[in-house]
Enzyme design. Structure first.
Site, short mmCIF file in Angstrom:
data_model
loop_
_atom_site.label_atom_id
_atom_site.label_comp_id
_atom_site.label_asym_id
_atom_site.label_seq_id
_atom_site.Cartn_x
_atom_site.Cartn_y
_atom_site.Cartn_z
CB SER A 17 -0.90 0.01 1.23
OG SER A 17 -1.53 1.28 1.32
CE LYS A 68 -11.48 -0.48 -1.01
NZ LYS A 68 -11.47 0.30 -2.25
CG ASP A 104 -12.60 3.76 -3.48
OD1 ASP A 104 -11.50 4.23 -3.13
OD2 ASP A 104 -12.97 2.61 -3.17
CB ALA A 135 -19.15 -5.15 -14.61
CB ALA A 138 -12.59 -0.41 -9.64
CG ASN A 157 -17.54 -6.91 -17.39
OD1 ASN A 157 -16.37 -6.51 -17.32
ND2 ASN A 157 -17.97 -7.96 -16.70
P1 ATR Z 1 -12.01 -4.66 -9.11
O1 ATR Z 1 -12.76 -4.85 -7.82
O2 ATR Z 1 -10.63 -4.09 -8.92
O3 ATR Z 1 -12.79 -3.88 -10.12
P2 ATR Z 1 -12.67 -7.29 -10.15
O4 ATR Z 1 -13.91 -7.32 -9.35
O5 ATR Z 1 -11.81 -8.51 -10.23
O6 ATR Z 1 -11.69 -6.13 -9.66
O7 ATR Z 1 -13.04 -6.83 -11.64
C1 ATR Z 1 -12.14 -6.78 -12.65
C2 ATR Z 1 -12.82 -6.33 -13.95
O8 ATR Z 1 -11.86 -6.37 -14.99
C3 ATR Z 1 -13.96 -7.23 -14.39
O9 ATR Z 1 -14.93 -6.42 -15.05
C4 ATR Z 1 -13.28 -8.17 -15.38
O10 ATR Z 1 -14.14 -8.73 -16.34
P3 ATR Z 1 -15.01 -10.05 -16.00
O11 ATR Z 1 -16.19 -9.61 -15.20
O12 ATR Z 1 -15.37 -10.59 -17.33
O13 ATR Z 1 -14.07 -10.98 -15.23
C5 ATR Z 1 -12.35 -7.20 -16.04
N1 ATR Z 1 -11.20 -7.81 -16.72
C6 ATR Z 1 -10.12 -8.36 -16.16
N2 ATR Z 1 -9.24 -8.76 -17.11
C7 ATR Z 1 -9.78 -8.46 -18.31
C8 ATR Z 1 -9.39 -8.62 -19.69
N3 ATR Z 1 -8.22 -9.18 -20.00
N4 ATR Z 1 -10.22 -8.18 -20.64
C9 ATR Z 1 -11.39 -7.61 -20.34
N5 ATR Z 1 -11.83 -7.43 -19.07
C10 ATR Z 1 -11.04 -7.85 -18.08
#
Ligand code: ATR
Length: 301
Positions: A17, A68, A104, A135, A138, A157
């Site tokens: 962090s 969180k 955030d 989705a 974040a 997504n």
């Molecule tokens: P965070 O809480 O940081 O947003 P997360 O909940 O793991 O992390 O979400 C990551 C996002 O990045 C998701 O929307 C994921 O898509 P999926 O719902 O299909 O898993 C997206 N993501 C991660 N790698 C990706 C890639 N290579 N191409 C497109 N979308 C990706």
């Protein structure tokens, strides 16, 4: 005797962090008594940690992955934003009661306002809209922020069902689309936001054609390592204004610091350089469009 206020970042793991660096810099430059530390709290200990927060010796702190939602459930009171997101990233103890908020989304908006003023004033065809990629957690905070600013959100997504669930959560301001509709949605957008981890570290970049975006659109990425993600590089090649993800990290920290240490800190180019140096990234301001824009503004102050 009143002791110095102590705050911490609480997560698992927390070694990486950068919050201690950010808050430590503000404590030092504002010459304030207090400290900000790391507290590694294992998932199975999180609930009891938050429920007995008054015994932690801390006045408050930031909550990071994966706590969180647990922190949200353990607070005595949460603000409207945290309630809308079901997640807390900032805690403060007041008269023995644990209060939770989520900064955030505000950090995201303040970063854009700071680095791309009027980003939300350039809507095409009357209505302002943003294209959001991803989705996850974040995306949830960012969509909340964009809706609060009155933008319409067009959500894409990889896994459509997750986008549909998010749209259901937020209601009529969020529209989910398939990849075949990307060009049409970019055409009317004033903002493109990447919330996915694509392009992070060595991950493959998103396959996206930015040519339909209007010339006054802003492109931003929440990924800050690398600082200039493949998406931002593509946007710069097109001559679009870009905002990197480091600004969100810095700006989301401001409200917590003010709650604990009673002074409102500034996000400066000096702080940006400090964090970039800690990340081992080049600090040449000519290679950092945001630092270059900010140093121009700081000279003018
Ligand atoms: P965070 O809480 O940081 O947003 P997360 O909940 O793991 O992390 O979400 C990551 C996002 O990045 C998701 O929307 C994921 O898509 P999926 O719902 O299909 O898993 C997206 N993501 C991660 N790698 C990706 C890639 N290579 N191409 C497109 N979308 C990706």
């Amino acid at each position: 005797m009143t002791s110095e206020p102590r705050a911490a970042v609480i997560g698992w793991p927390v070694e990486h962090s950068r919050s201690p660096l950010i808050h430590g810099h503000w404590l030092k430059t504002l010459n304030l008594a207090g400290s900000y530390e790391r507290r590694a709290v294992a998932p199975d200990a999180a609930e009891s940690f938050f429920r007995s927060f008054a015994e932690s010796g801390l006045i408050g702190g930031n909550v990071t992955i994966p706590h969180k939602e647990t922190a949200f459930a353990c607070c005595d009171e949460v603000d409207e934003t945290a309630r809308a997101l079901g997640a807390v990233n900032t805690l403060v103890l007041e008269n023995g009661r644990l209060l939770g908020s989520n900064t955030d989304g505000l950090g995201f908006l303040n970063s854009l306002d700071h680095s791309a003023p009027n980003w939300d004033k350039s809507g095409e065809k009357g209505g302002k809209s943003a294209v959001v990629l991803g989705a996850g957690g974040a995306a949830r905070a960012i969509i909340w922020a964009l809706l609060a600013r009155g933008l319409t959100v067009h959500l894409f997504n990889r896994t459509r069902a997750r986008a549909d669930a998010l749209a259901d959560h937020f209601g009529s301001g969020v529209h989910v689309h398939g990849p075949e509709e990307m060009a049409a949605m970019l055409e009317g957008a004033s903002l493109l936001v990447n919330t996915t981890s694509a392009g992070m570290g060595g991950n493959p970049a998103l396959d996206i054609d930015l040519s339909p975006l209007p010339g006054n659109a802003v492109v931003t990425d929440i990924v800050y390592s690398p600082l200039m993600t493949p998406l931002l590089l593509l946007a710069r090649e097109r001559g679009l204004v870009t905002v990197d993800g480091l600004g969100m990290l810095l700006h989301q920290a401001v409200p917590g610091f003010e709650l604990w240490f009673k002074r409102r800190p500034q996000v400066t180019s000096e702080l940006r350089r400090l964090v970039l140096a800690d990340m081992g990234l080049a600090q040449d301001p000519s290679k950092d469009p945001i630092a270059a824009r900010e140093s121009t503004r700081e000279v003018g102050q």
